[in-house]
Write a protein that holds these residues in place. Sequence first.
Motif, PDB file in Angstrom:
ATOM      1  N   GLY A 290       0.842  -1.334   0.010  1.00 42.97           N
ATOM      2  CA  GLY A 290       0.106  -0.120   0.157  1.00 42.97           C
ATOM      3  C   GLY A 290       0.672   1.324   0.016  1.00 42.97           C
ATOM      4  N   PRO A 291       0.013   2.345  -0.144  1.00 40.91           N
ATOM      5  CA  PRO A 291       1.080   3.806  -0.079  1.00 40.91           C
ATOM      6  C   PRO A 291       2.176   3.913   1.030  1.00 40.91           C
ATOM      7  N   TYR A 292       3.221   4.330   0.714  1.00 42.52           N
ATOM      8  CA  TYR A 292       4.271   4.391   1.455  1.00 42.52           C
ATOM      9  C   TYR A 292       3.722   5.428   2.575  1.00 42.52           C
ATOM     10  N   MET A 411       6.679 -17.672   8.791  1.00 42.33           N
ATOM     11  CA  MET A 411       6.050 -18.796   8.564  1.00 42.33           C
ATOM     12  C   MET A 411       4.508 -18.697   8.931  1.00 42.33           C
ATOM     13  N   VAL A 412       4.319 -18.022  10.069  1.00 42.94           N
ATOM     14  CA  VAL A 412       2.942 -17.797  10.192  1.00 42.94           C
ATOM     15  C   VAL A 412       1.894 -17.153   9.183  1.00 42.94           C
ATOM     16  N   LEU A 413       2.826 -16.120   8.339  1.00 45.83           N
ATOM     17  CA  LEU A 413       2.250 -15.474   7.197  1.00 45.83           C
ATOM     18  C   LEU A 413       2.012 -16.252   6.091  1.00 45.83           C
ATOM     19  N   GLN A 414       2.961 -17.152   5.979  1.00 41.32           N
ATOM     20  CA  GLN A 414       2.898 -18.084   4.676  1.00 41.32           C
ATOM     21  C   GLN A 414       1.691 -19.157   4.973  1.00 41.32           C
ATOM     22  N   THR A 427      -5.174  -8.724   0.456  1.00 39.40           N
ATOM     23  CA  THR A 427      -5.922  -7.612   1.076  1.00 39.40           C
ATOM     24  C   THR A 427      -5.849  -7.487   2.257  1.00 39.40           C
ATOM     25  N   ILE A 428      -5.363  -8.672   3.034  1.00 39.15           N
ATOM     26  CA  ILE A 428      -5.083  -8.465   4.626  1.00 39.15           C
ATOM     27  C   ILE A 428      -3.579  -7.760   4.870  1.00 39.15           C
ATOM     28  N   LEU A 429      -2.654  -8.138   4.237  1.00 38.43           N
ATOM     29  CA  LEU A 429      -1.685  -7.370   3.967  1.00 38.43           C
ATOM     30  C   LEU A 429      -1.363  -5.948   3.775  1.00 38.43           C
ATOM     31  N   LYS A 430      -2.296  -5.689   2.974  1.00 33.72           N
ATOM     32  CA  LYS A 430      -2.661  -4.149   2.564  1.00 33.72           C
ATOM     33  C   LYS A 430      -3.516  -3.408   3.575  1.00 33.72           C
ATOM     34  N   GLY A 431      -4.580  -4.187   3.969  1.00 31.16           N
ATOM     35  CA  GLY A 431      -5.408  -3.561   4.864  1.00 31.16           C
ATOM     36  C   GLY A 431      -4.720  -3.323   6.309  1.00 31.16           C
TER      37      GLY A 431
END
Length: 475
Positions: A290-292, A411-414, A427-431
């Motif tokens: 998402g935006p810096y 690993m949790v994120l993967q 969507t979660i990562l940016k949100g």
Amino acid sequence: MAGCTGPGPAPPRRQAPAAAGAAALLLLGAALAGCTGGVRGEPGAAGLRDPYFPRLGNGGYDVGHYALTLAYDPRTRHLDGTAEITARATKDLSAFNLDLAGLTVHGATVDGERASVRRAGHEVTLRPRGDIGEGDTFRTVIRYSGTPRTVTDPDGSQEGWLPTADGALAVGQPTGSMAWFPGNHHPSDKAAYEVRITVPKGVRAVSNGEITGTRTAADGATTTTWRTAEPMASYLAVLAVGAYEVETSRTASGLPVLTAVDSAVARRGDTVRVLERLPDAVAWGERRFGPYPFSSTGVIVERAEDIGYALETQTRPVFPEDAFTEPILVHELAHQWYGDSVSPETWRDMWLNEGFATYAEWLYAEDLSGAPARQAHEAAFADDANWAFPPAEPPGPEHISGAPVYGRGAMVLQKLRESVGDEVFFTILKGWAAEHRHGNASTDDFTRYAEARSGRDLTPLWDTWLYGEEKPPRP
């Protein structure tokens, strides 16, 4: 905040002793209420009870702005400082604390009136002339000086004020910022900063944010003012003094870039090559996260002997030359979203910094070289160091930067990505970065957010990968 001058008139003599005593107490209370505007303050807490650093930070107020006026001479290693701290009281205060290690306090005022100062270890207790009411904004000015300390962390690494061959480097994770300025040094209290630093001829001073003014005196001493408008946790503040080659530019989107590289390493091929990748790495981060979140970017590159690790100091991460590689650049830039903009609620939540930044390395390799993040996950899974403890529950302060916080955190994120699918995961990562932009968040905040956005109960995932004590069967 005016002080009280007396309890008021005595009760009439004709009252019985008990009644007279009660009346005296009522009159005393009324007099005190009248002279303090009804404020009955108590001292603010001398720590925020962080799970790993319970004495770090201070209760009773929230800092909005630090204005630091500093002068440092590398030859004598002497620092002169004045800190002007603007804060809002979160309770009625009769006194409050600031964290400051080692330096000598010469005096302090609160709203222009002299305050009493008491020292106990790294706690500086200020007692203003009158109480501060809940919700009031107040301004504290502290004058201090001395030779700043190098702080040794529980894990043996060094931070705080690190003398170098041509100057000094101030870095603060997790507690070292108290070595060079007084403040509320817990990541949950973020503030804007202005740093005005004077250094002698022959060296330059670099800090966070953007330069708003530069002045050179007749003797060659230079005063530079740096401004960080977006909220910043104090552990992300940086001050670097030395012989730097400083370059300014802009990314393709117009974001200002300022890089400061120690003159001893500035011309080396690997350093130049990684510097050239900086704008593209920021642009990649914007596509993925998402935006810096800040108004400028850049790096500080030191000689390898000056610092033993890279650090995500806000807008201007620090690297030793031998760690200034493209993957580590991506790691520290990812922190600008995850760790700097979205900062941990407590030091227990460090995996939200390091797991995300490590996963950014995996994702960058996947996007640029076609190496699936799944392969990096398998390598991390095979590394026994990543199973020493659950990433969300380091066993002590010496482990908040341990391998599981990085590798198993990623690993949790993967596993989250595999569970919810790419569309929902990204969507979660940016949100997540947008939801808590310029704020603080905890592990519980993240798990609730991921479940809400995915519409799934992810308890088995968290129980195994985030909190589990045992290594699961190979996935």
